[in-house]
Design a protein around this motif. Structure first.
Motif, mmCIF file in Angstrom:
data_model
loop_
_atom_site.group_PDB
_atom_site.id
_atom_site.type_symbol
_atom_site.label_atom_id
_atom_site.label_comp_id
_atom_site.label_asym_id
_atom_site.label_seq_id
_atom_site.Cartn_x
_atom_site.Cartn_y
_atom_site.Cartn_z
ATOM 1 N N GLY A 26 41.227 54.371 41.250
ATOM 2 C CA GLY A 26 40.660 55.375 42.132
ATOM 3 C C GLY A 26 41.654 56.500 42.336
ATOM 4 O O GLY A 26 42.148 57.106 41.381
ATOM 5 N N ALA A 27 41.979 56.765 43.597
ATOM 6 C CA ALA A 27 42.957 57.815 43.924
ATOM 7 C C ALA A 27 44.313 57.230 44.292
ATOM 8 O O ALA A 27 45.154 57.929 44.850
ATOM 9 C CB ALA A 27 42.422 58.673 45.066
ATOM 10 N N VAL A 28 44.534 55.971 43.980
ATOM 11 C CA VAL A 28 45.772 55.280 44.344
ATOM 12 C C VAL A 28 46.575 54.923 43.104
ATOM 13 O O VAL A 28 46.015 54.458 42.103
ATOM 14 C CB VAL A 28 45.466 53.995 45.149
ATOM 15 N N CYS A 29 47.869 55.147 43.178
ATOM 16 C CA CYS A 29 48.780 54.709 42.116
ATOM 17 C C CYS A 29 49.468 53.419 42.556
ATOM 18 O O CYS A 29 50.090 53.368 43.617
ATOM 19 C CB CYS A 29 49.832 55.776 41.834
ATOM 20 N N LEU A 30 49.338 52.383 41.751
ATOM 21 C CA LEU A 30 50.089 51.138 41.932
ATOM 22 C C LEU A 30 51.291 51.212 40.996
ATOM 23 O O LEU A 30 51.129 51.466 39.798
ATOM 24 C CB LEU A 30 49.230 49.926 41.595
ATOM 25 N N PHE A 31 52.476 50.994 41.526
ATOM 26 C CA PHE A 31 53.687 51.134 40.707
ATOM 27 C C PHE A 31 54.596 49.928 40.850
ATOM 28 O O PHE A 31 54.594 49.242 41.874
ATOM 29 C CB PHE A 31 54.440 52.419 41.045
ATOM 30 N N SER A 32 55.386 49.702 39.829
ATOM 31 C CA SER A 32 56.401 48.649 39.874
ATOM 32 C C SER A 32 57.496 48.984 38.877
ATOM 33 O O SER A 32 57.285 49.709 37.903
ATOM 34 C CB SER A 32 55.800 47.276 39.549
ATOM 35 N N ALA A 33 58.701 48.479 39.144
ATOM 36 C CA ALA A 33 59.850 48.729 38.279
ATOM 37 C C ALA A 33 60.874 47.629 38.517
ATOM 38 O O ALA A 33 60.835 46.920 39.522
ATOM 39 C CB ALA A 33 60.457 50.099 38.566
ATOM 40 N N SER A 61 63.222 41.781 45.907
ATOM 41 C CA SER A 61 62.083 42.687 45.803
ATOM 42 C C SER A 61 62.073 43.644 46.984
ATOM 43 O O SER A 61 62.574 43.325 48.066
ATOM 44 C CB SER A 61 60.761 41.906 45.751
ATOM 45 N N VAL A 62 61.501 44.811 46.733
ATOM 46 C CA VAL A 62 61.332 45.836 47.770
ATOM 47 C C VAL A 62 59.914 46.378 47.677
ATOM 48 O O VAL A 62 59.503 46.860 46.621
ATOM 49 C CB VAL A 62 62.331 46.997 47.610
ATOM 50 N N GLY A 63 59.162 46.280 48.773
ATOM 51 C CA GLY A 63 57.791 46.767 48.809
ATOM 52 C C GLY A 63 57.687 48.078 49.563
ATOM 53 O O GLY A 63 58.354 48.266 50.588
ATOM 54 N N MET A 64 56.852 48.978 49.049
ATOM 55 C CA MET A 64 56.620 50.289 49.677
ATOM 56 C C MET A 64 55.133 50.609 49.612
ATOM 57 O O MET A 64 54.707 51.559 48.958
ATOM 58 C CB MET A 64 57.405 51.388 48.952
ATOM 59 N N ASN A 65 54.330 49.820 50.261
ATOM 60 C CA ASN A 65 52.895 50.051 50.215
ATOM 61 C C ASN A 65 52.475 51.179 51.150
ATOM 62 O O ASN A 65 52.781 51.146 52.342
ATOM 63 C CB ASN A 65 52.141 48.769 50.577
ATOM 64 N N PHE A 66 51.764 52.159 50.595
ATOM 65 C CA PHE A 66 51.251 53.309 51.351
ATOM 66 C C PHE A 66 52.366 54.006 52.134
ATOM 67 O O PHE A 66 52.173 54.439 53.262
ATOM 68 C CB PHE A 66 50.129 52.875 52.289
ATOM 69 N N LEU A 67 53.533 54.113 51.511
ATOM 70 C CA LEU A 67 54.672 54.786 52.138
ATOM 71 C C LEU A 67 54.851 56.212 51.622
ATOM 72 O O LEU A 67 54.940 57.156 52.415
ATOM 73 C CB LEU A 67 55.964 53.997 51.872
ATOM 74 N N LEU A 68 54.890 56.391 50.303
ATOM 75 C CA LEU A 68 55.283 57.676 49.731
ATOM 76 C C LEU A 68 54.358 58.816 50.138
ATOM 77 O O LEU A 68 54.810 59.941 50.353
ATOM 78 C CB LEU A 68 55.338 57.575 48.202
ATOM 79 N N HIS A 69 53.063 58.549 50.271
ATOM 80 C CA HIS A 69 52.163 59.650 50.620
ATOM 81 C C HIS A 69 52.352 60.131 52.055
ATOM 82 O O HIS A 69 51.846 61.191 52.429
ATOM 83 C CB HIS A 69 50.692 59.291 50.350
ATOM 84 N N CYS A 70 53.082 59.379 52.860
ATOM 85 C CA CYS A 70 53.385 59.801 54.232
ATOM 86 C C CYS A 70 54.673 60.620 54.311
ATOM 87 O O CYS A 70 54.911 61.296 55.319
ATOM 88 C CB CYS A 70 53.526 58.582 55.145
ATOM 89 N N LEU A 72 69.963 45.901 45.879
ATOM 90 C CA LEU A 72 69.152 45.153 44.921
ATOM 91 C C LEU A 72 69.988 44.179 44.097
ATOM 92 O O LEU A 72 71.059 44.521 43.632
ATOM 93 C CB LEU A 72 68.444 46.117 43.966
ATOM 94 N N ARG A 73 69.453 42.999 43.923
ATOM 95 C CA ARG A 73 70.051 42.046 42.988
ATOM 96 C C ARG A 73 69.603 42.398 41.565
ATOM 97 O O ARG A 73 68.554 43.007 41.380
ATOM 98 C CB ARG A 73 69.608 40.626 43.335
ATOM 99 N N PRO A 74 70.380 42.024 40.563
ATOM 100 C CA PRO A 74 69.938 42.267 39.185
ATOM 101 C C PRO A 74 68.556 41.660 38.938
ATOM 102 O O PRO A 74 68.296 40.515 39.288
ATOM 103 C CB PRO A 74 71.016 41.564 38.351
ATOM 104 N N GLY A 75 67.673 42.466 38.354
ATOM 105 C CA GLY A 75 66.318 41.998 38.087
ATOM 106 C C GLY A 75 65.351 42.176 39.234
ATOM 107 O O GLY A 75 64.172 41.808 39.114
ATOM 108 N N ALA A 76 65.809 42.726 40.338
ATOM 109 C CA ALA A 76 64.942 42.909 41.502
ATOM 110 C C ALA A 76 63.780 43.837 41.166
ATOM 111 O O ALA A 76 63.903 44.754 40.358
ATOM 112 C CB ALA A 76 65.734 43.471 42.679
ATOM 113 N N ARG A 77 62.646 43.598 41.828
ATOM 114 C CA ARG A 77 61.461 44.404 41.623
ATOM 115 C C ARG A 77 61.284 45.403 42.763
ATOM 116 O O ARG A 77 61.444 45.058 43.937
ATOM 117 C CB ARG A 77 60.212 43.524 41.557
ATOM 118 N N VAL A 78 60.976 46.640 42.410
ATOM 119 C CA VAL A 78 60.652 47.689 43.378
ATOM 120 C C VAL A 78 59.202 48.072 43.114
ATOM 121 O O VAL A 78 58.844 48.416 41.981
ATOM 122 C CB VAL A 78 61.573 48.918 43.208
ATOM 123 N N PHE A 79 58.365 48.011 44.125
ATOM 124 C CA PHE A 79 56.932 48.192 43.880
ATOM 125 C C PHE A 79 56.227 48.763 45.102
ATOM 126 O O PHE A 79 56.781 48.819 46.196
ATOM 127 C CB PHE A 79 56.292 46.851 43.503
#
Length: 233
Positions: free
Chosen positions: A220-227, A130-139, A158-165
């Motif tokens: 609200g004004a926040v997008c929660l994403f996962s893939a 898994s890879v987390g990017m909380n409150f990163l992209l808007h910066c 990334l390993r097969p099936g890994a989550r990016v969020f």
């Protein structure tokens, strides 16, 4: 509808802009980050309580985890990992951020790496679930297409099936209140944020170009994403 002015003034991801965003996270700011940014601002300005972001984090996080832009390490400290002793790597351009987050979760013995989201990551042969990017992209400066190079930089690890969020504050739009819109403009003027033109639809498009099982939801004004990374390079 977004203004033409906002679009023409979109900042490019120059070295100076990238450094400016990273250097805003100094010790005095980090000392109040949990209460002010994750507590008050997330709940009352962006209208996405940190508890909701933590629940999103808990659903995605894996046993071998990479966190990009870990802040103070609040989510890592509070998260329920699927194993008792997860393998955690922290990556950020700011060494103060890395030291702060690593100290907070020292019970997990995390590794730290200094890295720039716009450049290939110095992670060697590491592979993650898994890879987390909380409150990163808007910066990050630039368009959503330019920012999304960070997704390309995680793919080799990334390993097969890994989550990016993660989560990100969206730019101008009806999802902002009068107060949050004013704060958004102020943060962009000070170069803490670079997200006036960031749209959920654009982020969704960038994720679908690279991953499967993409989910983008606005609170609200926040997008929660996962893939999910399907494992095909």
């Amino acid at each position: 509808m977004e203004s033409n002015q906002a679009q023409t003034e979109l900042p490019n991801p120059t070295e100076a802009r990238i450094q400016a965003a990273a250097e805003s996270y100094r010790r005095p700011m980090l000392a109040t980050y949990d209460m002010f940014v994750l507590g008050m601002m997330s709940r009352f300005m962006w209208r996405c309580p940190r508890g909701r972001m933590l629940a999103h984090y808990d659903r995605q996080v894996g046993a071998a985890h990479l966190d990009i832009g870990p802040g103070t390490g609040w989510f890592l400290d509070k998260s329920r990992f699927p194993v008792e002793s997860p393998s955690i790597t922290l990556l950020d351009l700011n060494e103060v951020v890395l030291a702060t987050a690593a100290h907070r979760i020292r019970r997990y013995h995390p590794e730290t790496r200094v890295g720039d989201a716009f450049k290939p990551f110095p992670l060697g042969t590491a592979r993650f679930d898994s890879v987390g990017m909380n409150f990163l992209l808007h910066c990050l400066p630039g368009s959503m297409a330019q920012k999304s190079v960070v997704f390309d930089h995680v793919v080799p690890f990334l390993r097969p099936g890994a989550r990016v969020f993660g989560s990100t504050v969206l730019g101008n739009g009806p999802h902002h209140t009068g107060r949050s819109g004013k704060l958004l403009a102020k943060l962009n003027r000070s170069e803490v944020f670079s997200n006036l033109d960031d749209r959920l639809e654009d982020l969704d498009e960038q994720l679908r170009a690279r991953f499967t099982d993409v989910e983008t939801a606005r609170t609200g004004a926040v997008c929660l994403f996962s893939a999910r990374f399907p494992g095909v390079r």
